[in-house]
Design a protein around this motif. Structure first.
Motif, short mmCIF file in Angstrom:
data_model
loop_
_atom_site.label_atom_id
_atom_site.label_comp_id
_atom_site.label_asym_id
_atom_site.label_seq_id
_atom_site.Cartn_x
_atom_site.Cartn_y
_atom_site.Cartn_z
N ALA A 98 -67.23 -94.58 -2.77
CA ALA A 98 -67.57 -93.34 -3.47
C ALA A 98 -66.48 -92.29 -3.25
N ASP A 99 -66.29 -91.46 -4.27
CA ASP A 99 -65.32 -90.35 -4.16
C ASP A 99 -65.96 -89.23 -3.36
N ARG A 100 -65.42 -88.97 -2.18
CA ARG A 100 -66.00 -87.95 -1.31
C ARG A 100 -65.18 -86.67 -1.28
N ARG A 101 -64.28 -86.51 -2.24
CA ARG A 101 -63.52 -85.26 -2.29
C ARG A 101 -64.45 -84.11 -2.66
N PRO A 102 -64.26 -82.93 -2.04
CA PRO A 102 -65.22 -81.83 -2.24
C PRO A 102 -64.92 -81.00 -3.49
N PHE A 103 -65.13 -81.61 -4.66
CA PHE A 103 -64.89 -80.86 -5.89
C PHE A 103 -66.05 -79.90 -6.14
N PRO A 104 -65.74 -78.63 -6.45
CA PRO A 104 -66.81 -77.69 -6.79
C PRO A 104 -67.30 -77.91 -8.21
N PRO A 105 -68.47 -77.42 -8.56
CA PRO A 105 -68.93 -77.51 -9.96
C PRO A 105 -67.96 -76.77 -10.87
N PHE A 106 -67.62 -77.39 -12.01
CA PHE A 106 -66.52 -76.87 -12.82
C PHE A 106 -66.86 -75.54 -13.49
N GLY A 107 -68.10 -75.36 -13.95
CA GLY A 107 -68.46 -74.10 -14.58
C GLY A 107 -68.27 -72.91 -13.66
N PRO A 108 -68.84 -72.94 -12.46
CA PRO A 108 -68.60 -71.85 -11.52
C PRO A 108 -67.13 -71.69 -11.15
N LEU A 109 -66.40 -72.81 -11.07
CA LEU A 109 -64.98 -72.71 -10.73
C LEU A 109 -64.22 -71.96 -11.81
#
Length: 315
Positions: A2-13
Motif C-alpha cells: 500500500a502507498d503510505r505516503r501522507p498525501f493531504p486531501p486535494f481539495g483542501p490543499l
C-alpha cells in the motif's frame, strides 16, 4: 504494498495554496470559483488533518509553519500544472499575456513576429485590455501596464514586476490643428487649448506640474478612454494629446502628428510613468517567461536608448 505516503486531501490543499498565493479567503474563492465558505471549510479541514495551525487568523496571513509548507506545496502544484500543460499542448509552452491596449496596438504587435522567429517554441497569446490581470483567477502569465506616477496601485501579493521603459511624454497635435490654433509659445498656453485625455485629467495635471505650471484642476475637452482613440482624435485636428514615442512611432515619422511648441524647441518630454511587466513570483524563473521578460527589456531599451540598466528595474 500500500502507498503510505501522507498525501493531504486535494481539495483542501488547493484551497490552502490559493489562500497562500492571494492572501485572502475571498480572493482564494474567486480564484477557485467556489464560495468563500467552502474555502474556509477546506482550510479548517487541512489544519485538522495536519494537526498544525497553518493560518495566522489574527494577522490575516500564514503561520511560520504554514508559510514553509506553502512554499513547498506551491512549487509542486506549479510543476503538476506545467506538466499537464505540456501534455495537453504537445510540450509547446503557452503564454497568456495581457497588455494595455495602446502599447500593444502601436508598438508591441509589430515586433511579435521577431519574437516568434527568435522563440518558435513559445505559443504566445496577446490580449489587449484595460483590465489589470487578477493572476489567480484569470489564468494570465504576464501583464504589461502603464503605471502613472502619483497614482496609487494596490499591489497584488506574490507578484513581481520589471520596469520596461520610462518614456518621455510630450504634447502632440495635427499640423492643421496647430495652424488653426495659432502660436502656442509656452506650456501655460496649452490650458486655453482643447486637451484630449483618456479616462481623466490626471496625466495632464501630472505633466503640467512637472513643467512648473500650476493647474489645480481641469476638464479635458474629450475623454476617450483608450490611447489609440486619443491619438485618432488628435489626427483629426480635435485637440492636443499627451503621448510618448512608444505610441507615436508612425505619426511622428509620417508627420500626421507633430510635437507642440516652437519648431526649433518643442516642449520638453518628461517621464511621468513607466511601462511595467508583472509576473507571479512563483513563475518568475519559468523559462518561457524569462525569455519573454529578457526580450521585452532588450527590445524596449533598443527602441529607447539610454533608458537605464534593466537589472536595477526588477523587483
Amino acid at each position: 504494498m500500500a502507498d503510505r505516503r501522507p498525501f493531504p486531501p486535494f481539495g483542501p490543499l488547493r484551497a490552502f495554496d490559493a489562500f497562500g498565493r492571494t492572501r485572502g479567503i475571498r480572493r482564494a474563492a474567486e480564484w477557485l470559483r467556489i464560495d468563500h465558505a467552502v474555502v474556509s471549510r477546506h482550510l479548517r479541514a487541512l489544519e485538522k488533518w495536519a494537526g498544525v495551525p497553518l493560518l495566522d487568523r489574527a494577522g490575516g496571513g500564514l503561520t511560520e509553519a504554514g508559510r514553509i509548507y506553502h512554499d513547498r506545496i506551491a512549487s509542486a502544484l506549479d510543476e503538476i500544472a506545467r506538466a499537464t500543460e505540456a501534455l495537453r499542448a504537445g510540450d509547446l509552452p503557452q503564454l497568456s499575456v495581457w497588455c494595455v491596449p495602446g502599447f500593444a496596438f502601436h508598438w508591441l504587435v509589430r515586433r511579435l513576429g521577431n519574437f516568434r522567429t527568435e522563440f518558435p517554441d513559445i505559443d504566445l497569446l496577446l490580449r489587449p485590455t484595460d483590465a489589470r490581470a487578477r493572476f489567480w483567477s484569470d489564468g494570465v502569465d504576464a501583464d504589461i501596464r502603464y503605471q502613472l506616477d502619483g497614482r496609487p496601485h494596490e499591489p497584488q501579493p506574490g507578484i513581481r514586476q520589471a520596469e520596461l521603459a520610462r518614456p518621455p511624454v510630450f504634447p502632440v497635435a495635427s499640423p492643421e490643428f496647430l495652424r488653426r490654433a495659432g502660436p502656442i509659445r509656452t506650456v501655460g498656453d496649452l490650458l486655453s487649448q482643447p486637451l484630449l485625455a483618456e479616462e481623466d485629467s490626471h496625466e495632464w495635471l501630472t505633466w503640467l506640474a512637472r513643467q512648473g505650471v500650476a493647474a489645480p484642476s481641469m476638464i479635458p475637452a474629450a475623454r476617450l478612454w483608450h490611447a489609440h482613440l486619443v491619438l485618432a482624435s488628435a489626427r483629426e485636428g480635435q485637440g492636443v494629446a499627451l503621448a510618448n514615442p512608444f505610441l507615436l512611432e508612425d505619426d511622428l515619422r509620417n508627420g500626421t502628428l507633430v510635437r507642440v511648441g516652437s519648431p526649433e524647441a518643442p516642449f520638453d518630454g518628461i517621464a511621468i510613468g513607466a511601462y511595467t511587466l508583472f509576473i507571479p513570483e512563483n513563475s518568475w524563473e519559468r523559462p518561457a517567461l524569462m525569455r519573454l521578460r529578457s526580450w521585452l527589456i532588450h527590445v524596449a531599451d533598443a527602441f529607447q536608448p539610454g533608458a537605464g540598466a534593466h537589472a536595477a528595474r526588477a523587483s
